[in-house]
Each structure stands twice: as structure tokens, then as C-alpha cells.
Design an enzyme around this catalytic site. Sequence first.
Site, PDB file in Angstrom:
ATOM      1  N   ARG A 128      92.854 -39.622 108.395  1.00  0.00           N
ATOM      2  CA  ARG A 128      91.894 -40.727 108.263  1.00  0.00           C
ATOM      3  C   ARG A 128      92.594 -42.073 108.262  1.00  0.00           C
ATOM      4  NH1 ARG A 128      86.882 -39.518 107.912  1.00  0.00           N
ATOM      5  NH2 ARG A 128      86.244 -37.577 106.905  1.00  0.00           N
TER       6      ARG A 128
ATOM      7  N   SER B  41      99.739 -19.456 102.012  1.00  0.00           N
ATOM      8  CA  SER B  41     100.490 -19.479 100.757  1.00  0.00           C
ATOM      9  C   SER B  41     101.964 -19.760 101.008  1.00  0.00           C
ATOM     10  CB  SER B  41     100.351 -18.150 100.023  1.00  0.00           C
ATOM     11  OG  SER B  41     101.149 -18.197  98.849  1.00  0.00           O
TER      12      SER B  41
ATOM     13  N   LYS C 221      93.245 -14.586  99.998  1.00  0.00           N
ATOM     14  CA  LYS C 221      94.108 -15.649  99.446  1.00  0.00           C
ATOM     15  C   LYS C 221      93.717 -15.952  97.993  1.00  0.00           C
ATOM     16  CE  LYS C 221      97.037 -18.909  98.780  1.00  0.00           C
ATOM     17  NZ  LYS C 221      96.619 -20.011  98.088  1.00  0.00           N
TER      18      LYS C 221
ATOM     19  N   HIS D  75      95.167 -13.311  95.903  1.00  0.00           N
ATOM     20  CA  HIS D  75      96.610 -13.611  95.816  1.00  0.00           C
ATOM     21  C   HIS D  75      96.835 -14.601  94.669  1.00  0.00           C
ATOM     22  CE1 HIS D  75      99.850 -16.510  96.603  1.00  0.00           C
ATOM     23  NE2 HIS D  75     100.512 -15.554  97.215  1.00  0.00           N
ATOM     24  N   ASN D  76      96.009 -15.606  94.616  1.00  0.00           N
ATOM     25  CA  ASN D  76      96.170 -16.608  93.555  1.00  0.00           C
ATOM     26  C   ASN D  76      95.843 -16.046  92.172  1.00  0.00           C
ATOM     27  OD1 ASN D  76      96.740 -18.308  95.673  1.00  0.00           O
ATOM     28  ND2 ASN D  76      95.596 -20.021  94.844  1.00  0.00           N
TER      29      ASN D  76
ATOM     30  N   GLU E  48      98.829 -14.416  91.225  1.00  0.00           N
ATOM     31  CA  GLU E  48      99.789 -15.509  90.928  1.00  0.00           C
ATOM     32  C   GLU E  48      99.582 -16.029  89.496  1.00  0.00           C
ATOM     33  OE1 GLU E  48     100.014 -18.629  94.067  1.00  0.00           O
ATOM     34  OE2 GLU E  48      99.492 -20.044  92.502  1.00  0.00           O
TER      35      GLU E  48
HETATM   36  C1  6PG Z   1     100.101 -20.864  97.237  1.00  0.00           C
HETATM   37  C2  6PG Z   1      99.558 -21.511  96.002  1.00  0.00           C
HETATM   38  C3  6PG Z   1      98.850 -22.767  96.371  1.00  0.00           C
HETATM   39  C4  6PG Z   1      98.614 -23.696  95.192  1.00  0.00           C
HETATM   40  C5  6PG Z   1      97.631 -23.149  94.240  1.00  0.00           C
HETATM   41  C6  6PG Z   1      97.814 -23.700  92.856  1.00  0.00           C
HETATM   42  O1  6PG Z   1      99.810 -19.706  97.408  1.00  0.00           O
HETATM   43  O2  6PG Z   1     100.811 -21.531  97.981  1.00  0.00           O
HETATM   44  O3  6PG Z   1      98.681 -20.643  95.357  1.00  0.00           O
HETATM   45  O4  6PG Z   1      97.705 -22.427  97.068  1.00  0.00           O
HETATM   46  O5  6PG Z   1      99.793 -24.009  94.579  1.00  0.00           O
HETATM   47  O6  6PG Z   1      96.382 -23.508  94.694  1.00  0.00           O
HETATM   48  O7  6PG Z   1      96.674 -23.422  92.209  1.00  0.00           O
HETATM   49  P1  6PG Z   1      96.333 -23.974  90.797  1.00  0.00           P
HETATM   50  O8  6PG Z   1      96.417 -25.491  90.888  1.00  0.00           O
HETATM   51  O9  6PG Z   1      94.982 -23.482  90.540  1.00  0.00           O
HETATM   52  O10 6PG Z   1      97.394 -23.443  89.897  1.00  0.00           O
END
Ligand code: 6PG
Length: 474
Positions: free
Chosen positions: A35, A132, A187, A190-191, A194
Site C-alpha cells: 500500500r 510456518s 496450520k 500446528h500452532n 506450538e
Molecule cells: C509459525 C508461527 C507464526 C507466528 C504465530 C505466533 O508457524 O511460523 O506460528 O505463524 O509466530 O502466529 O502466534 P501467537 O502470536 O499467537 O503466539
Amino acid sequence: MSAKSNIGLVGLATMGANLARNIANKGFHISVFNRTTEKTEKFIQDFGKESGGKLHGSKTLKEFIASLEAPRKIILLVKAGQPVDDMIAELSPLLDKNDIIIDCGNSHFKDTERRQNALASQGLNFIGCGISGGEEGALHGPSLMPGGSKAAWEKIRPIFEKVAAKDFAGKPCVIHIGDLGSGHFVKMVHNGIEYAIMQILAESYDILKNIGKFTNPELSKIFAGYNKNSNLKSFLIEITTKIFNKKEDGKFIIDYIKDAAGQKGTGKWTTEIAHDLGVYSPTINVAVDARIVSGDTKVREMSQGMLKQNITAKKITISGKKNLIKQVENALELATILCYEQGISLISKTSKEFDWKLNLAEITRIWQGGCIIRSSYLKDLTTALNPANEKAAMSAFQKIMKTLNGDKQKSWRKLMSLAMESGIPTPAFYACLGYFDSYAKARLPQNLIQAQRDFFGAHGYERTDKEGSFHTEW
Ligand code: 6PG
């Protein structure tokens, strides 16, 4: 530029900028749009040379669209939520039938499906692609999780396969995950994993620091030791060792970081769908809760004076310290396995529910490189989930079971008693153990809950000795 670009990218914040550089470095011509035109100009100034003239900046969306070969492939790396809808609304009238928009943000998979449906009615393709690996991953090779039309995937495949990280066997960490929002769904899970693993690592830190009295450099060494364990060797442990050693102005930064953890939503969404579908994923739930309570700083500061932990602090001996390091390693090893298990179960159940036919072995394979939860354990997990090689799958499964059922489990239980006696909150570790213990029992005490429900609400219950639905006049 006379020839057209192979692909375009909108959004030059760090992730977008790095992904665009990665794509150009892999030999593709890429047009970029932001933008703020100054940002685009600066980006081309900074990185145009490194790309060998493959990065092309556009000042307007019209110019951007005109610079792309057909069918146009446009990656969006804008903030998840309304900005994605806004950008789609601006782009779609300028596009032609069969063009492809690829949303690489952390969008909710239901939003992705809504966008897919809306764009399909205009003859446009929309791929929801999880990405990711953070900034470094975007630049050097992320794990990519695209979902949506298979035909559209085939068009972007040559680029995505070159740009992705590599798995343990050197194959690209990208597959077509499946239809609809399945890419963003995977994904999101995955989080969720995480979040869970990060929380057990934080709890390990708490135990080692406050029971073991280890210093930051010692913690760094301990975690470096954990990273030699083949079930633990991972990106998250690797960065943890670095974090404990990092100093700024002679001070360890870790000691000055506020303890309120942020979250952008993917962890919470994972717990929501797990609850909706009835999938037991306690560690992901408590990991989200732990971030919530960590953010409740004011209440914690107030209540610290009121809530007295009635505990007798024990002095730790040298051998006690050594033992503690090992106990934490054992607990981490088993709990990590159970964090992955909770995520995989959720993907499996959802896949059946939505008839997505997701390939669990391939999903864990593409997590072997590039992504935040990459770990050497994923080698065994991928093998165990792959029905194509039944013998190897069985032996990997048995290996995992042996680890879970062996002596390390006893050591983990002892550690939990110690943490409880010492007043260290370890909800994610307990949740993993609760997960294990619940599934280890064919009979749980919820017969009492059924009796109570029937007592006060005549909800009825089933019996173990005969078929049917029963009610008792209690
Ligand atoms: C990834 C991470 C990325 C990001 C997260 C953090 O896989 O590369 O997960 O997507 O760092 O969104 O998430 P939070 O801010 O919710 O911890």
C-alpha cells in the site's frame, strides 16, 4: 520489464518481504505491491540487486496485475482478518477467470472457506496456505500448507516446491493438504501444538530455575543437552538455548522480559474446534489458558500478597540438581510426544468429520523442515503414521509406545510431585500426564457424573450389565 512475472505478492512486512526474496532467489520473477509505495521502492532498492533483477515493484494494483503472467498467481501476506477481505475486494474486479489468490496469513479456516466460495462464484481460485517458520523460514525455506482447489495447486506447485524447506530426506516441505480450508486448518493445529510445546518448555524453565536454582548460562547448557536427545532435538529447544545466553548491556535479556505472553488467535481457535468436535486436547487448552493468566499481571501482583503458598522449601543438593535435569528431560520427552499426539488426533477427527481425507504421514513429513515445531521426533511419527509401509509403521509405533510406557514415565510422575510440593505451576505437564492416564484407563469415574445428572435432572444413563437407557428414582 518486458516479460511478465511468474507470481505476485502483496504485503511487504517482514514475512512478505522475505518470502518474495526467497521466491526471487529460487529463480522466479516476482512482482510486489505494498500500500505504501515508499516501502515497495525501498524494498527493491535494498534487495533488487541480490535477486538478479527478478524482483519487480509496482506502484499501483493495476500495474501490479498487468505485470503478471496468466493465470495470475497472487500471494497475500497482509494481516489476518478484515485486511484480507479488503485486499480481495480491491483485487478481484481486476482479475480474470482462473486467476489464483493465495492467502499465506494465519487466517481462520472458516474465513478461508467463505472467501473460496465467494471467489469461486466469480470464477476465481482462492488457496488458503498456512506458512510456518517465521521470518527466517520465509527467507530460507518455510513449511507450506496450501488447501483449496487441486487444479489451482498444480499451477503454483513448481514455485512452492522450490521455495519450501526440505524434509529429512530432501523432499520439499509442501503438499496439497486438501480441499477447502484444510491448509489453514492444519496450520492452525500446528500452532496449537506450538503453543503446547512452548508451554511445557516454559514450565521446564520454571522448575529448573526455581527448584534447581540454575543460572541462565547453566540453563542454556542444560537445554543444549536436551537437544541431543533424538526425541527432543528441535527448533524450539535450539532457540531456547540461545535465548538463555543472550545479553544486552551486560544483562541477560530473559530476566527483563515481561512475563505476559501474547497470542494472535490460532491457539484459541484450535481449542474451539477441538471442543466443537469433542476431541480431547487438554495441553493445547491449558497452554492458551496459561497465556491468559500470564497476561493477568495486575491480578497476580495483587493476589500474591493474599495467596500464601503453604510449602516447605527444600534445599537442593548437587546430586538433586543432576537428578532434576534428567527428570525434566524425561518429562519433556514424553510430554512432547503427547503434544504432537493431541494435534494429530484433532486433524484426524476433523478430516473424517469434513471428509477431507487428509494424509497424516505427509502432514507430519512437511513439518520436518522449516516450521516452528520441526523436530527430529517427526521422523518416527511420520513413519508410524504411514500405512504404506506397515512393518516400518508398526515398529516406529512400538518404539514410541516403549518410550511412553518405560521408566521415564516414573521419573516424570516424581517430577510432578516435586513441582506440586514446591508450588511451581505446571498445568501443561499435568495435562499431558492426565491425557496419558485418561487414555490408559478403560474405565473412568464419570459413572458418578452420570448418576448425578440422573439424580438432579433425570438425564438417564446407560449400564455396563445391560442394554438400554435407564433412570433411577434416587
Ligand atoms: C509459525 C508461527 C507464526 C507466528 C504465530 C505466533 O508457524 O511460523 O506460528 O505463524 O509466530 O502466529 O502466534 P501467537 O502470536 O499467537 O503466539
